[in-house]
Design an enzyme around this catalytic site. Structure first.
Site, PDB file in Angstrom:
ATOM      1  N   ASP A 190       0.794  -1.231   0.000  1.00 62.59           N
ATOM      2  CA  ASP A 190       0.000   0.000   0.000  1.00 62.59           C
ATOM      3  C   ASP A 190       0.827   1.282   0.000  1.00 62.59           C
ATOM      4  OD1 ASP A 190      -2.636  -0.947  -0.213  1.00 62.59           O
ATOM      5  OD2 ASP A 190      -2.580  -1.630   1.864  1.00 62.59           O
ATOM      6  N   ASP A 225      -7.155  -3.902  -5.530  1.00 67.33           N
ATOM      7  CA  ASP A 225      -6.763  -2.610  -4.952  1.00 67.33           C
ATOM      8  C   ASP A 225      -5.328  -2.214  -5.331  1.00 67.33           C
ATOM      9  OD1 ASP A 225      -8.447  -4.403  -3.523  1.00 67.33           O
ATOM     10  OD2 ASP A 225      -8.419  -3.157  -1.734  1.00 67.33           O
TER      11      ASP A 225
HETATM   12  N1  GLY Z   1      -7.465  -1.264   0.004  1.00 69.38           N
HETATM   13  C1  GLY Z   1      -8.281  -1.726   1.071  1.00 69.38           C
HETATM   14  C2  GLY Z   1      -9.707  -1.397   0.896  1.00 69.38           C
HETATM   15  O1  GLY Z   1     -10.127  -0.861  -0.111  1.00 69.38           O
HETATM   16  O2  GLY Z   1     -10.432  -1.701   1.837  1.00 69.38           O
END
Ligand code: GLY
Length: 409
Positions: free
Chosen positions: A116, A175
């Site tokens: 992330d 994501d």
């Molecule tokens: N990237 C984690 C979410 O969208 O919950």
């Protein structure tokens, strides 16, 4: 359509987008946009006053703020939102608040335990660099962050590993598309083309294996780490393995649009268009444009936990979708541009009013309410979320640029 005509339309679309000239008449005026930005600037001051110096706002639940440490995936959104608002309003106090926060986030550049880093560092340090132009201060952090993210790329799999937790062998989630912008941008700024190559490889792998025939996407794809073969496809935050978890769909749309901007590879644009058309034509898309937390919410059966909450909306998915559509609209022909801009405007109007816009001074200073983090996990259900605020403000800023004829990027 004839290839030459398509190329010409595409070229004109790209050129006008770079110049910030939307060819579609915009239906929200600059006063309304500026009012929302001013209002959000007031609201976020409440949140800023409540936030300890070394903490990052995550949510507000049952009358209490929830803060995280810098290692939580959302830590970049609060400074990023402050910086976006500072830029849009010229408010020097917000600028300082945003920049001050970065010293507590900086150490995450060395974090190799998460995918992330794009969310955490590009939405924060990337904004700081854009606003201040201080590459001596901010670029090294982005470079180290890109190196840390790149360390999670496996040539055997051809993708960046998303999660180290869970029972998957090599989990990649949709994501992860969002984190690629850190790699492509730093590759360009620092003349490190390999980072861009990794991002392209990841996007190609995701395009090949994350999508169903209708262009909805799985949340998690598990790969064999020796061969790169798909071992299985699952959900983690959605209704079930075969469902279309709304925020995941929005991450995909935004991510492939961004990858088209970064590479000019038409395959990524076509993927984004397919995703957009799947979403905008979906029978379960509510009339106000704010999706249920999962398009297949009805797959949740009566004996499952949180059954009674299965029809909740997810404002965070709407905000990501809104911002992504505004960008996507700039790269397509006039018919599609109109369709995407009208839908983005619909979302923007919905988010700018009750019940989604937080009444002033409430919800601890978060700008929007009624998001869902992970319903099946019983986490962050019908609450404000820091990333809903970030992408809503980004959408407003993008829209304002279109109104003024400024370049989007
Ligand atoms: N990237 C984690 C979410 O969208 O919950």
């Amino acid at each position: 359509m004839n290839k030459i005509i398509w190329s010409l339309l595409f070229y004109i679309g790209s050129v006008t987008s770079l110049l910030g000239q939307s060819s579609v008449r915009l239906r929200i005026d600059s006063v309304a946009i500026q009012n929302q930005l001013q209002r959000a600037s007031q609201q976020i001051r409440h949140l800023s006053r409540a936030t300890p110096a070394d903490k990052f706002p995550q949510s507000f639940e049952n009358g209490t703020h929830r803060f995280s440490n810098s290692s939580w995936w959302c830590s970049g959104f609060f400074p990023g939102t402050l910086l976006l608002l500072a830029d849009a309003t010229g408010d020097s106090e917000l600028l300082q608040l945003g920049l001050d926060k970065l010293s507590y986030l900086e150490k995450e550049q060395f974090n190799t335990g998460t995918h992330d880093l794009g969310f955490m560092l590009y939405c924060s340090f990337g904004q700081a660099l854009r606003l201040t132009g201080d590459s001596a201060q901010y670029l090294p952090v982005l470079e180290q962050g890109a190196a840390s993210l790149a360390s999670r790329f496996s040539p055997e799999v051809g993708a960046i590993r998303s999660w180290d937790h869970g029972s998957w062998e090599y989990a990649v989630i949709i994501d992860n598309m969002m984190n690629l912008e850190l790699l492509t941008q730093v590759a360009e700024m620092s003349n490190q083309p390999n980072w861009k190559n990794l991002a392209v490889a990841h996007a190609e792998k995701t395009m090949a294996h994350h999508f169903r025939d209708d262009y909805s996407s799985y949340h998690v794809v598990d790969y064999d780490q020796r061969t790169g073969a798909v071992k299985g496809r699952y959900t983690h935050q959605g209704a079930d393995d075969e469902s279309a978890w709304s925020r995941g769909q929005a991450w995909g749309l935004y991510g492939f649009t961004m990858m088209f901007r970064e590479t000019e590879d038409r395959r990524f644009l076509e993927q984004a268009v397919h995703i957009a058309d799947y979403l905008l034509n979906h029978a379960e898309m509510p009339a106000d444009g704010i999706p249920y937390w999962d398009f297949d919410y009805h797959n949740v059966s009566g004996d499952r936990p949180f059954y009674s909450q299965r029809k909740l909306r997810d404002v965070s998915a709407a905000a990501v979708l809104c911002s992504g559509l505004i960008e996507l609209a700039q790269y397509v022909d006039r018919h599609a541009e109109t369709k995407y801009m009208r839908f983005a405007e619909k979302i923007m109007k919905s988010l700018s009013a009750a019940p989604y816009l937080t009444p002033e001074g409430q919800q601890g200073g978060f700008i929007l309410q009624h998001s869902v983090g992970a319903l099946p996990l019983g986490s962050e259900i019908d609450v404000p979320l820091t990333y809903a605020d970030y992408y809503f403000i980004e959408a407003l800023v993008r829209y304002k640029k279109l109104l003024t004829g400024a370049a989007l990027f």
